[in-house]
Design a protein around this motif. Structure first.
Motif, PDB file in Angstrom:
ATOM      1  N   ALA A  66       0.837  -1.205   0.000  1.00  0.00           N
ATOM      2  CA  ALA A  66       0.000   0.000   0.000  1.00  0.00           C
ATOM      3  C   ALA A  66       0.870   1.252   0.000  1.00  0.00           C
ATOM      4  CB  ALA A  66      -0.939  -0.003   1.206  1.00  0.00           C
ATOM      5  N   ALA A  67       1.970   1.228   0.728  1.00  0.00           N
ATOM      6  CA  ALA A  67       2.891   2.369   0.727  1.00  0.00           C
ATOM      7  C   ALA A  67       3.525   2.558  -0.644  1.00  0.00           C
ATOM      8  CB  ALA A  67       3.968   2.171   1.791  1.00  0.00           C
ATOM      9  N   CYS A  68       3.898   1.462  -1.314  1.00  0.00           N
ATOM     10  CA  CYS A  68       4.470   1.548  -2.667  1.00  0.00           C
ATOM     11  C   CYS A  68       3.466   2.150  -3.643  1.00  0.00           C
ATOM     12  CB  CYS A  68       4.885   0.168  -3.158  1.00  0.00           C
ATOM     13  SG  CYS A  68       6.271  -0.567  -2.277  1.00  0.00           S
ATOM     14  N   VAL A  69       2.228   1.695  -3.562  1.00  0.00           N
ATOM     15  CA  VAL A  69       1.175   2.224  -4.435  1.00  0.00           C
ATOM     16  C   VAL A  69       0.972   3.712  -4.163  1.00  0.00           C
ATOM     17  CG1 VAL A  69      -1.307   2.116  -4.942  1.00  0.00           C
ATOM     18  CG2 VAL A  69       0.015   0.006  -4.732  1.00  0.00           C
ATOM     19  N   GLU A  70       0.957   4.099  -2.905  1.00  0.00           N
ATOM     20  CA  GLU A  70       0.724   5.506  -2.546  1.00  0.00           C
ATOM     21  C   GLU A  70       1.843   6.410  -3.051  1.00  0.00           C
ATOM     22  OE1 GLU A  70      -1.133   8.817  -1.402  1.00  0.00           O
ATOM     23  OE2 GLU A  70      -1.997   6.803  -1.476  1.00  0.00           O
ATOM     24  N   ASN A  76       1.129  10.431  -9.900  1.00  0.00           N
ATOM     25  CA  ASN A  76      -0.072  10.576 -10.719  1.00  0.00           C
ATOM     26  C   ASN A  76      -0.876  11.817 -10.332  1.00  0.00           C
ATOM     27  OD1 ASN A  76       0.268   8.478 -12.482  1.00  0.00           O
ATOM     28  ND2 ASN A  76      -0.985   7.045 -11.327  1.00  0.00           N
ATOM     29  N   HIS A  77      -0.899  12.137  -9.059  1.00  0.00           N
ATOM     30  CA  HIS A  77      -1.586  13.352  -8.606  1.00  0.00           C
ATOM     31  C   HIS A  77      -0.986  14.584  -9.276  1.00  0.00           C
ATOM     32  CE1 HIS A  77      -3.820  16.032  -6.006  1.00  0.00           C
ATOM     33  NE2 HIS A  77      -2.675  16.634  -5.703  1.00  0.00           N
ATOM     34  N   TRP A 110      -3.122  -2.676  -5.658  1.00  0.00           N
ATOM     35  CA  TRP A 110      -3.454  -1.498  -6.440  1.00  0.00           C
ATOM     36  C   TRP A 110      -4.457  -0.645  -5.681  1.00  0.00           C
ATOM     37  CZ3 TRP A 110      -5.534  -6.244  -7.123  1.00  0.00           C
ATOM     38  CH2 TRP A 110      -6.920  -6.352  -7.222  1.00  0.00           C
ATOM     39  N   LYS A 111      -4.653   0.567  -6.171  1.00  0.00           N
ATOM     40  CA  LYS A 111      -5.607   1.495  -5.574  1.00  0.00           C
ATOM     41  C   LYS A 111      -6.740   1.707  -6.573  1.00  0.00           C
ATOM     42  CE  LYS A 111      -5.682   5.948  -3.201  1.00  0.00           C
ATOM     43  NZ  LYS A 111      -4.879   7.103  -2.806  1.00  0.00           N
ATOM     44  N   GLN A 112      -7.952   1.445  -6.138  1.00  0.00           N
ATOM     45  CA  GLN A 112      -9.110   1.520  -7.032  1.00  0.00           C
ATOM     46  C   GLN A 112      -9.614   2.946  -7.194  1.00  0.00           C
ATOM     47  OE1 GLN A 112     -10.175  -1.348  -8.442  1.00  0.00           O
ATOM     48  NE2 GLN A 112     -11.568  -0.221  -9.725  1.00  0.00           N
ATOM     49  N   ASN A 113      -9.681   3.687  -6.107  1.00  0.00           N
ATOM     50  CA  ASN A 113     -10.148   5.075  -6.139  1.00  0.00           C
ATOM     51  C   ASN A 113      -9.350   5.832  -5.086  1.00  0.00           C
ATOM     52  OD1 ASN A 113     -11.457   4.521  -3.631  1.00  0.00           O
ATOM     53  ND2 ASN A 113     -13.150   3.614  -4.770  1.00  0.00           N
ATOM     54  N   GLU A 114      -9.859   6.934  -4.633  1.00  0.00           N
ATOM     55  CA  GLU A 114      -9.104   7.761  -3.687  1.00  0.00           C
ATOM     56  C   GLU A 114      -8.882   7.100  -2.325  1.00  0.00           C
ATOM     57  OE1 GLU A 114      -7.469  10.667  -4.199  1.00  0.00           O
ATOM     58  OE2 GLU A 114      -7.958  10.206  -6.271  1.00  0.00           O
ATOM     59  N   ARG A 115      -9.695   6.107  -1.967  1.00  0.00           N
ATOM     60  CA  ARG A 115      -9.565   5.550  -0.622  1.00  0.00           C
ATOM     61  C   ARG A 115      -9.342   4.053  -0.553  1.00  0.00           C
ATOM     62  NH1 ARG A 115     -15.178   5.991   1.834  1.00  0.00           N
ATOM     63  NH2 ARG A 115     -15.859   5.203  -0.124  1.00  0.00           N
ATOM     64  N   ASP A 116      -9.655   3.314  -1.598  1.00  0.00           N
ATOM     65  CA  ASP A 116      -9.681   1.865  -1.503  1.00  0.00           C
ATOM     66  C   ASP A 116      -8.448   1.209  -2.124  1.00  0.00           C
ATOM     67  OD1 ASP A 116     -12.205   1.993  -0.306  1.00  0.00           O
ATOM     68  OD2 ASP A 116     -13.215   1.998  -2.248  1.00  0.00           O
ATOM     69  N   TYR A 117      -7.740   0.460  -1.281  1.00  0.00           N
ATOM     70  CA  TYR A 117      -6.590  -0.318  -1.720  1.00  0.00           C
ATOM     71  C   TYR A 117      -7.019  -1.779  -1.791  1.00  0.00           C
ATOM     72  CZ  TYR A 117      -3.608   3.674  -0.666  1.00  0.00           C
ATOM     73  OH  TYR A 117      -3.027   4.904  -0.646  1.00  0.00           O
ATOM     74  N   TYR A 118      -6.496  -2.473  -2.777  1.00  0.00           N
ATOM     75  CA  TYR A 118      -6.822  -3.881  -2.943  1.00  0.00           C
ATOM     76  C   TYR A 118      -5.538  -4.700  -3.050  1.00  0.00           C
ATOM     77  CZ  TYR A 118     -11.564  -2.405  -3.905  1.00  0.00           C
ATOM     78  OH  TYR A 118     -12.801  -1.857  -3.791  1.00  0.00           O
ATOM     79  N   MET A 119      -5.635  -5.936  -2.578  1.00  0.00           N
ATOM     80  CA  MET A 119      -4.529  -6.881  -2.690  1.00  0.00           C
ATOM     81  C   MET A 119      -5.125  -8.208  -3.124  1.00  0.00           C
ATOM     82  SD  MET A 119      -1.843  -7.930   0.258  1.00  0.00           S
ATOM     83  CE  MET A 119      -0.272  -8.650  -0.123  1.00  0.00           C
ATOM     84  N   GLN A 120      -4.564  -8.802  -4.169  1.00  0.00           N
ATOM     85  CA  GLN A 120      -5.071 -10.056  -4.713  1.00  0.00           C
ATOM     86  C   GLN A 120      -3.932 -11.065  -4.784  1.00  0.00           C
ATOM     87  OE1 GLN A 120      -8.277 -10.866  -5.991  1.00  0.00           O
ATOM     88  NE2 GLN A 120      -7.412 -12.911  -6.100  1.00  0.00           N
TER      89      GLN A 120
END
Length: 194
Positions: A66-70, A76-77, A110-120
């Motif tokens: 999650a830190a790497c994605v952020e 991207n921001h 990955w991050k789906q939107n501004e708040r939701d992180y997913y791990m598969q």
């Protein structure tokens, strides 16, 4: 272990842009100037009971990924604020491996939107089985090749775009300033006669 980019080597041409972004967004993952990490490996040895060590590694992978994605999302921001509509955002996905001495589990985050992180979970591998070990090795090599190839190129191009955008904004700001008026220039250059 954490895989990312050494800023002095990977971004030698983009040093100026990275330095200008330091206050706005820090793409650094650790004290060794590792930038934009994309791959985390958490290895836990089995203790006396062996229970739960893989779950601990998985939880640590979740947080690190999650830190790497952020970190990538911060770039991207900045790209979203560019005026150029052709700007493409970078892929912010990250990969992680939770493993002990006998098993490895490969995940993607990955991050789906501004708040939701997913791990598969992508797959699990029993490392003592040769066919599993070979398949696991292929996945790892592909992830590292992706990180050294297309992902690195996307980040370099994005940093170049941000540098051009900041130059364009500085130029526009300079053009929008009013030139000094003739009256103020004339009055400051006149000296009283003695």
């Amino acid at each position: 272990m954490l895989y990312g980019y050494d800023s002095d080597i990977a971004f030698a041409q983009q040093r100026l842009q990275l330095a200008s972004m330091e206050n706005e967004m820090n793409g650094s993952a650790n004290g060794q100037s590792l930038r934009y990490p994309f791959f985390v490996v958490e290895l836990k040895g089995d203790g006396t009971t062996g229970a739960g060590s893989l779950w601990v590694a998985t939880n640590q992978c979740l947080g690190a990924s999650a830190a790497c994605v952020e970190i990538a999302e911060r770039l991207n921001h900045q790209l979203r604020s560019c005026r150029d509509p052709s700007v493409r955002l970078i892929d912010t996905a990250s990969f992680s491996i939770a493993m002990n001495g006998t098993e490895a589990r490969l995940y993607i985050s990955w991050k789906q939107n501004e708040r939701d992180y997913y791990m598969q979970k992508i797959d699990s591998f029993l490392l003592q089985r040769p066919e599993h070990y070979i398949e696991f090795r292929k996945y790892i090599r592909n992830i590292i090749d992706w990180g050294k190839g297309s992902r690195l190129q996307e980040i370099r191009e994005s940093l170049d775009i941000l540098l051009e955008e900041s130059r364009r904004r500085a130029s526009d700001a300079a053009k929008s300033r009013r030139p000094p008026s003739h009256e103020s220039a004339a009055s400051s250059s006149k000296r009283p006669k003695s």
